[in-house]
Write a protein that holds these residues in place. Structure first.
Motif, PDB file in Angstrom:
ATOM      1  N   SER A  21       0.801  -1.208   0.000  1.00 46.65           N
ATOM      2  CA  SER A  21       0.000   0.000   0.000  1.00 46.65           C
ATOM      3  C   SER A  21       0.845   1.274   0.000  1.00 46.65           C
ATOM      4  O   SER A  21       0.296   2.383  -0.060  1.00 46.65           O
ATOM      5  CB  SER A  21      -0.911   0.015   1.238  1.00 46.65           C
ATOM      6  OG  SER A  21      -0.124  -0.066   2.419  1.00 46.65           O
ATOM      7  N   TRP A  74      -1.115  -2.501  12.937  1.00 48.38           N
ATOM      8  CA  TRP A  74      -1.724  -3.760  12.493  1.00 48.38           C
ATOM      9  C   TRP A  74      -1.311  -4.913  13.413  1.00 48.38           C
ATOM     10  O   TRP A  74      -0.737  -5.897  12.979  1.00 48.38           O
ATOM     11  CB  TRP A  74      -1.351  -4.073  11.057  1.00 48.38           C
ATOM     12  CG  TRP A  74      -2.183  -3.365  10.040  1.00 48.38           C
ATOM     13  CD1 TRP A  74      -2.913  -2.229  10.214  1.00 48.38           C
ATOM     14  CD2 TRP A  74      -2.374  -3.747   8.672  1.00 48.38           C
ATOM     15  NE1 TRP A  74      -3.537  -1.875   9.046  1.00 48.38           N
ATOM     16  CE2 TRP A  74      -3.229  -2.782   8.090  1.00 48.38           C
ATOM     17  CE3 TRP A  74      -1.895  -4.789   7.897  1.00 48.38           C
ATOM     18  CZ2 TRP A  74      -3.625  -2.842   6.759  1.00 48.38           C
ATOM     19  CZ3 TRP A  74      -2.277  -4.842   6.581  1.00 48.38           C
ATOM     20  CH2 TRP A  74      -3.140  -3.885   6.018  1.00 48.38           C
ATOM     21  N   TYR A 165      -4.361  -9.334  10.447  1.00 43.30           N
ATOM     22  CA  TYR A 165      -4.656  -8.324   9.433  1.00 43.30           C
ATOM     23  C   TYR A 165      -6.039  -7.706   9.674  1.00 43.30           C
ATOM     24  O   TYR A 165      -6.203  -6.475   9.683  1.00 43.30           O
ATOM     25  CB  TYR A 165      -4.580  -8.983   8.056  1.00 43.30           C
ATOM     26  CG  TYR A 165      -5.292  -8.254   6.943  1.00 43.30           C
ATOM     27  CD1 TYR A 165      -4.725  -7.139   6.325  1.00 43.30           C
ATOM     28  CD2 TYR A 165      -6.534  -8.696   6.479  1.00 43.30           C
ATOM     29  CE1 TYR A 165      -5.380  -6.480   5.292  1.00 43.30           C
ATOM     30  CE2 TYR A 165      -7.189  -8.042   5.443  1.00 43.30           C
ATOM     31  CZ  TYR A 165      -6.609  -6.943   4.860  1.00 43.30           C
ATOM     32  OH  TYR A 165      -7.258  -6.297   3.843  1.00 43.30           O
ATOM     33  N   HIS A 166      -7.051  -8.551   9.859  1.00 45.47           N
ATOM     34  CA  HIS A 166      -8.402  -8.037  10.060  1.00 45.47           C
ATOM     35  C   HIS A 166      -8.511  -7.243  11.358  1.00 45.47           C
ATOM     36  O   HIS A 166      -9.153  -6.181  11.391  1.00 45.47           O
ATOM     37  CB  HIS A 166      -9.412  -9.191  10.052  1.00 45.47           C
ATOM     38  CG  HIS A 166      -9.732  -9.696   8.683  1.00 45.47           C
ATOM     39  ND1 HIS A 166      -8.878 -10.510   7.964  1.00 45.47           N
ATOM     40  CD2 HIS A 166     -10.804  -9.485   7.873  1.00 45.47           C
ATOM     41  CE1 HIS A 166      -9.418 -10.779   6.791  1.00 45.47           C
ATOM     42  NE2 HIS A 166     -10.586 -10.177   6.708  1.00 45.47           N
ATOM     43  N   ILE A 169      -6.964  -3.763  10.907  1.00 46.54           N
ATOM     44  CA  ILE A 169      -7.835  -2.816  10.215  1.00 46.54           C
ATOM     45  C   ILE A 169      -8.947  -2.346  11.141  1.00 46.54           C
ATOM     46  O   ILE A 169      -9.322  -1.153  11.147  1.00 46.54           O
ATOM     47  CB  ILE A 169      -8.410  -3.464   8.942  1.00 46.54           C
ATOM     48  CG1 ILE A 169      -7.300  -3.599   7.896  1.00 46.54           C
ATOM     49  CG2 ILE A 169      -9.581  -2.645   8.381  1.00 46.54           C
ATOM     50  CD1 ILE A 169      -7.727  -4.194   6.592  1.00 46.54           C
ATOM     51  N   GLU A 172      -7.637   0.362  13.394  1.00 45.68           N
ATOM     52  CA  GLU A 172      -7.524   1.656  12.718  1.00 45.68           C
ATOM     53  C   GLU A 172      -8.900   2.273  12.470  1.00 45.68           C
ATOM     54  O   GLU A 172      -9.082   3.485  12.616  1.00 45.68           O
ATOM     55  CB  GLU A 172      -6.771   1.482  11.403  1.00 45.68           C
ATOM     56  CG  GLU A 172      -5.308   1.116  11.597  1.00 45.68           C
ATOM     57  CD  GLU A 172      -4.441   1.543  10.430  1.00 45.68           C
ATOM     58  OE1 GLU A 172      -4.922   2.288   9.561  1.00 45.68           O
ATOM     59  OE2 GLU A 172      -3.269   1.126  10.397  1.00 45.68           O
ATOM     60  N   ALA A 173      -9.867   1.454  12.105  1.00 50.54           N
ATOM     61  CA  ALA A 173     -11.221   1.973  11.872  1.00 50.54           C
ATOM     62  C   ALA A 173     -11.797   2.596  13.134  1.00 50.54           C
ATOM     63  O   ALA A 173     -12.441   3.654  13.092  1.00 50.54           O
ATOM     64  CB  ALA A 173     -12.128   0.851  11.378  1.00 50.54           C
ATOM     65  N   MET A 182     -15.134   5.787   5.471  1.00 52.94           N
ATOM     66  CA  MET A 182     -14.295   4.747   4.880  1.00 52.94           C
ATOM     67  C   MET A 182     -14.948   4.169   3.631  1.00 52.94           C
ATOM     68  O   MET A 182     -16.178   4.153   3.517  1.00 52.94           O
ATOM     69  CB  MET A 182     -14.056   3.608   5.879  1.00 52.94           C
ATOM     70  CG  MET A 182     -13.207   3.965   7.072  1.00 52.94           C
ATOM     71  SD  MET A 182     -12.764   2.499   8.036  1.00 52.94           S
ATOM     72  CE  MET A 182     -14.388   1.870   8.520  1.00 52.94           C
ATOM     73  N   THR A 186     -13.475  -1.321   2.979  1.00 53.50           N
ATOM     74  CA  THR A 186     -12.844  -1.266   4.295  1.00 53.50           C
ATOM     75  C   THR A 186     -13.878  -1.424   5.401  1.00 53.50           C
ATOM     76  O   THR A 186     -13.618  -2.073   6.427  1.00 53.50           O
ATOM     77  CB  THR A 186     -12.090   0.064   4.458  1.00 53.50           C
ATOM     78  OG1 THR A 186     -11.229   0.250   3.338  1.00 53.50           O
ATOM     79  CG2 THR A 186     -11.265   0.072   5.731  1.00 53.50           C
ATOM     80  N   ILE A 189     -14.555  -5.097   5.790  1.00 50.59           N
ATOM     81  CA  ILE A 189     -13.473  -5.808   6.478  1.00 50.59           C
ATOM     82  C   ILE A 189     -13.543  -5.547   7.981  1.00 50.59           C
ATOM     83  O   ILE A 189     -13.413  -6.466   8.800  1.00 50.59           O
ATOM     84  CB  ILE A 189     -12.097  -5.381   5.920  1.00 50.59           C
ATOM     85  CG1 ILE A 189     -11.967  -5.807   4.464  1.00 50.59           C
ATOM     86  CG2 ILE A 189     -10.971  -5.988   6.741  1.00 50.59           C
ATOM     87  CD1 ILE A 189     -10.735  -5.272   3.774  1.00 50.59           C
ATOM     88  N   ALA A 190     -13.750  -4.287   8.370  1.00 52.57           N
ATOM     89  CA  ALA A 190     -13.831  -3.944   9.783  1.00 52.57           C
ATOM     90  C   ALA A 190     -15.021  -4.636  10.450  1.00 52.57           C
ATOM     91  O   ALA A 190     -14.913  -5.119  11.590  1.00 52.57           O
ATOM     92  CB  ALA A 190     -13.929  -2.435   9.953  1.00 52.57           C
TER      93      ALA A 190
END
Length: 308
Positions: A21, A74, A165-166, A169, A172-173, A182, A186, A189-190
């Motif tokens: 990214s 993460w 990973y999940h 995220i 961060e969300a 978002m 995203t 995923i959150a």
């Protein structure tokens, strides 16, 4: 690509992806807009853009570069690191980012392993990439290092990475002032991450320790390991932000098949340019080192980039 900001293009071929990214950082360096840039790497996001843009980029040893003011990036996966066109610039940037770190002098004659095997079953590199890794191993043998071709016995399963990973995220969300802004992908995923049972999150955290121990044991007999960075060359730009969850993650899992495991293990790993493909696209090799041996990784990178 993103719905908000559009497409970032690879300067070597504007129809191709620059990787992510940290693709914006890599493109700025590759296009000579800046001499170096900072990236973040939670599964390959420094090394993949470095590889696809013909740069040097290093994911440092876990914990070497601060993630302050956040306790982590993460979960256990992420770290910050530099990308540049020259190894010396990467080395200088890393020393500025982490002036106090573990430093180990590299022996004059290294024990080098190389493999084309990945942690994801069924994934292998295209021929030109495999040849680039084999050629890099041969170069190090010519420099007097002990070089051996083999395979890695991977510890644990890809589930460890997916959970970390999940959850990363989701963290961060939850820190955003306006999470409703978002992208839909995203948000999905959150939302999925919020449903992961705590016992699975705890299991994944414990799995990290088992992977660290297993890979530290591998590196008791190796100073560095050479692998591909990705199994493929930079692909054509695709509207990934418009894809569904399963398609997007299946595609990305193949891209990070050679990089994500070293985020789990916490070992230093760098992408090093290795010439060009027949179509003129950058080739790269990944150099992985012992815990704390970031300077050894960069020293090997410099050897590989020194003209014979």
């Amino acid at each position: 690509t993103t719905g908000a900001w559009g497409v970032t293009r690879n300067p070597h071929d504007p129809t191709r992806s620059p990787g992510g990214s940290s693709g914006g950082s890599a493109v700025a360096v590759a296009a000579q807009m800046v001499p170096l840039a900072l990236g973040s790497d939670g599964g390959g996001s420094i090394r993949i853009p470095a590889a696809w843009n013909g740069l040097i980029g290093i994911k440092p040893t876990r914990g070497r570069v601060s993630t302050a003011p956040n306790p982590d990036l993460w979960q256990a996966l992420g770290t910050y690191g530099p990308l540049a066109r020259e190894v010396d610039d990467v080395d200088l940037a890393l020393r500025l980012l982490a002036p106090v770190g573990v430093h180990r002098e590299a022996p004059a004659r290294l024990s080098v392993g190389w493999t084309l095997g990945s942690c994801l079953p069924g994934v292998s590199p295209r021929r030109e990439i495999g040849q680039a890794v084999a050629h890099a191993a041969g170069r190090l043998a010519e420099h007097g290092h002990r070089v051996e071709h083999g395979s890695i016995r991977w510890a644990e399963t890809p589930l460890t990475y997916l959970i970390q990973y999940h959850r990363g995220i989701l963290d961060e969300a939850r820190s955003l002032e306006h999470p409703e802004l978002m992208e839909a992908r995203t948000q999905r995923i959150a939302a999925l991450a919020a449903r992961i049972p705590e016992r699975l999150t705890a299991w994944a955290a414990g799995s990290i320790g088992r992977i660290e121990a297993a890979m530290d044991q591998v590196f008791e007999t190796l100073d560095v390991l050479l692998t591909p960075v990705t199994p493929m060359l930079p692909p054509p730009i695709r509207p990934v932000h418009e894809w569904g969850y399963v398609r997007a993650h299946w595609t990305s899992s193949r891209v990070i098949a050679y990089t994500s495991y070293w985020n789990l293990a916490g070992l230093p790993a760098a992408s090093v340019p290795a010439g060009r493909s027949k179509t003129g696209l950058p080739l790269a090799v990944q150099v992985i080192g012992r815990r704390g041996a970031d300077e050894t990784v960069l020293a090997v990178a410099k050897e590989l980039l020194t003209p014979p």
